[in-house]
Enzyme design. Structure first.
Site, mmCIF file in Angstrom:
data_model
loop_
_atom_site.group_PDB
_atom_site.id
_atom_site.type_symbol
_atom_site.label_atom_id
_atom_site.label_comp_id
_atom_site.label_asym_id
_atom_site.label_seq_id
_atom_site.Cartn_x
_atom_site.Cartn_y
_atom_site.Cartn_z
ATOM 1 C CE LYS A 1 -3.688 5.037 -1.308
ATOM 2 N NZ LYS A 1 -4.691 5.431 -2.321
ATOM 3 C CE1 TYR B 1 -4.014 2.018 0.869
ATOM 4 C CE2 TYR B 1 -2.619 3.044 2.521
ATOM 5 C CZ TYR B 1 -3.794 3.026 1.789
ATOM 6 O OH TYR B 1 -4.716 4.018 1.980
HETATM 7 P P1 NAI Z 1 -13.500 2.448 1.255
HETATM 8 O O1 NAI Z 1 -13.155 1.012 1.305
HETATM 9 O O2 NAI Z 1 -14.671 2.929 2.047
HETATM 10 O O3 NAI Z 1 -13.724 2.917 -0.235
HETATM 11 C C1 NAI Z 1 -12.955 2.462 -1.321
HETATM 12 C C2 NAI Z 1 -13.895 2.152 -2.455
HETATM 13 O O4 NAI Z 1 -13.115 1.770 -3.603
HETATM 14 C C3 NAI Z 1 -14.842 0.997 -2.157
HETATM 15 O O5 NAI Z 1 -16.189 1.409 -2.356
HETATM 16 C C4 NAI Z 1 -14.420 -0.078 -3.137
HETATM 17 O O6 NAI Z 1 -15.501 -0.887 -3.604
HETATM 18 C C5 NAI Z 1 -13.809 0.734 -4.259
HETATM 19 N N1 NAI Z 1 -12.878 -0.055 -5.062
HETATM 20 C C6 NAI Z 1 -11.920 -0.893 -4.605
HETATM 21 N N2 NAI Z 1 -11.268 -1.460 -5.624
HETATM 22 C C7 NAI Z 1 -11.818 -0.973 -6.764
HETATM 23 C C8 NAI Z 1 -11.556 -1.177 -8.140
HETATM 24 N N3 NAI Z 1 -10.603 -2.035 -8.546
HETATM 25 N N4 NAI Z 1 -12.292 -0.496 -9.040
HETATM 26 C C9 NAI Z 1 -13.264 0.359 -8.638
HETATM 27 N N5 NAI Z 1 -13.580 0.573 -7.339
HETATM 28 C C10 NAI Z 1 -12.859 -0.070 -6.405
HETATM 29 O O7 NAI Z 1 -12.188 3.241 1.695
HETATM 30 P P2 NAI Z 1 -11.878 4.795 1.882
HETATM 31 O O8 NAI Z 1 -11.275 4.951 3.215
HETATM 32 O O9 NAI Z 1 -13.028 5.629 1.503
HETATM 33 O O10 NAI Z 1 -10.691 4.958 0.837
HETATM 34 C C11 NAI Z 1 -10.704 5.851 -0.267
HETATM 35 C C12 NAI Z 1 -9.292 6.152 -0.667
HETATM 36 O O11 NAI Z 1 -8.622 6.872 0.358
HETATM 37 C C13 NAI Z 1 -8.438 4.915 -0.925
HETATM 38 O O12 NAI Z 1 -7.576 5.132 -2.021
HETATM 39 C C14 NAI Z 1 -7.633 4.773 0.346
HETATM 40 O O13 NAI Z 1 -6.439 4.068 0.145
HETATM 41 C C15 NAI Z 1 -7.398 6.241 0.664
HETATM 42 N N6 NAI Z 1 -7.056 6.487 2.059
HETATM 43 C C16 NAI Z 1 -7.982 6.394 3.038
HETATM 44 C C17 NAI Z 1 -7.632 6.700 4.342
HETATM 45 C C18 NAI Z 1 -8.628 6.730 5.432
HETATM 46 O O14 NAI Z 1 -8.275 7.185 6.543
HETATM 47 N N7 NAI Z 1 -9.864 6.273 5.220
HETATM 48 C C19 NAI Z 1 -6.243 7.011 4.718
HETATM 49 C C20 NAI Z 1 -5.349 7.133 3.596
HETATM 50 C C21 NAI Z 1 -5.755 6.860 2.317
#
Ligand code: NAI
Length: 306
Positions: free
Chosen positions: A169, A165
């Site tokens: 990132k 990851y």
């Molecule tokens: P989440 O799991 O709620 O949302 C991620 C979404 O991406 C999910 O709805 C999932 O179905 C979708 N997804 C996954 N693989 C996919 C693919 N191959 N094609 C299309 N859609 C896909 O997670 P969150 O927290 O909302 O994460 C959003 C972004 O923020 C991610 O890139 C995560 O790495 C990043 N992030 C989040 C943090 C946090 O504190 N929540 C911290 C640092 C980064």
């Protein structure tokens, strides 16, 4: 100043849940037409379902906004091409891309399989590459584009158990740095967002009272500035729980060692000076670094000849 996106078309990947959902709803509420992309799998990327993206589209429509759902797997380029085509068919342009889709496959490096490493790279890095590539030429042609990469403090600073990851990132920051240079004369601006929010990705790593403070909407406030008409370019915005900060890559002034001193022993002897941050500065591009060193080498040669 009111931040509006009227007449603009945005694609938000991974918008069925968490941060992407929040970005999509906010963009639509402020006038954008939004493609709500989501593959709909589990947190580790297993499976797929159209339910999450469709429910966000319904939410946007119920609030009077315009949106369509698309189930593209961002790691698959032909899926992504189809998604961009659907956006063009519906609204004729794409102004904003928020690369947000992501998964987790955490394990210490010792225990991590190469497959888990590759899958995480595929979704975060290649997903961002695929979506950006699919809109790049049309953004250049229309002389307007705003792209957001979603990075993470795990990539910027490291986090135990997240080599896959973290590597992915940080890779999107590298992608941003060069794309920002290539897009500048076409008014295509690229930025990165390092969020902290309570989502299914973080729900089991923090206590409930902390999660309650980390609302996704606070991160979205920053995300919208990165994709607005007045957006900066090549910035990394860290946002979470109401905190907003800019993360920068600086380089120390360093030292110049004349040819006779270019030995490991001399580098070790100058280590404190090499690492001294007093005169650190950001560099606009890679060539600036070579230039900095070469100017010192040239100055030494000129002095030597004199
Ligand atoms: P989440 O799991 O709620 O949302 C991620 C979404 O991406 C999910 O709805 C999932 O179905 C979708 N997804 C996954 N693989 C996919 C693919 N191959 N094609 C299309 N859609 C896909 O997670 P969150 O927290 O909302 O994460 C959003 C972004 O923020 C991610 O890139 C995560 O790495 C990043 N992030 C989040 C943090 C946090 O504190 N929540 C911290 C640092 C980064």
């Amino acid at each position: 100043m009111s931040i509006r996106f009227d007449g603009q078309v945005a694609i938000v990947t991974g918008a069925g849940n968490g941060l992407g959902r929040s970005h999509a709803i906010a963009l639509a509420a402020r006038g954008a037409k939004v493609v709500v992309n989501d593959l709909g799998g589990a947190r580790d990327g297993a499976g797929s379902s159209s339910a999450a993206a469709k429910s966000v589209v319904e939410e946007i429509k119920a609030a009077g906004g315009e949106a369509i759902a698309h189930g593209a797997n961002v790691a698959n380029y032909s899926d992504v091409e189809d998604m961009v085509q659907q956006a063009l068919n519906a609204w004729g342009r794409v102004d904003i891309l928020i690369n947000n889709a992501g998964i987790l496959r955490d394990k210490s490096f010792t225990k991590m399989s190469i497959d888990d490493f590759k899958l995480v790279m595929d979704v975060h890095l290649m997903g961002s590459v695929n979506c950006t590539k699919a809109v790049w030429d049309l953004m250049k042609e229309q002389q307007y584009g705003r792209i957001v990469m979603t990075t993470s403090s795990s990539g910027l600073y490291g986090n135990f158990g997240q080599t896959n990851y973290g590597a992915a990132k940080m890779a999107v920051v590298g992608l941003m740095n060069t794309l920002g240079l290539e897009g500048a004369k076409y008014n295509v601006r690229i930025n990165a967002l390092a969020p902290t929010a309570a989502t299914r990705m973080t729900e089991d790593i923090m206590p409930e009272e902390i999660l309650a403070m980390l609302v996704p909407e606070a991160v979205t406030a920053g995300a919208l500035i990165l994709c607005h008409e007045g957006a900066p370019s090549r910035h990394i915005l860290c946002a979470g729980g109401g905190g907003y900060a800019s993360s920068k890559i600086f380089e120390t002034e360093g030292v110049y060692l004349e040819p006779a001193q270019q030995t490991p022993e001399a580098v070790a002897a100058h280590w404190d000076e090499i690492c001294n941050t007093d005169k650190q500065s950001p560099l606009d591009n890679g060539a600036k670094q070579s230039e900095k060193f070469l100017l010192k080498a040239q100055a030494f040669l000129a002095q030597d000849k004199a």
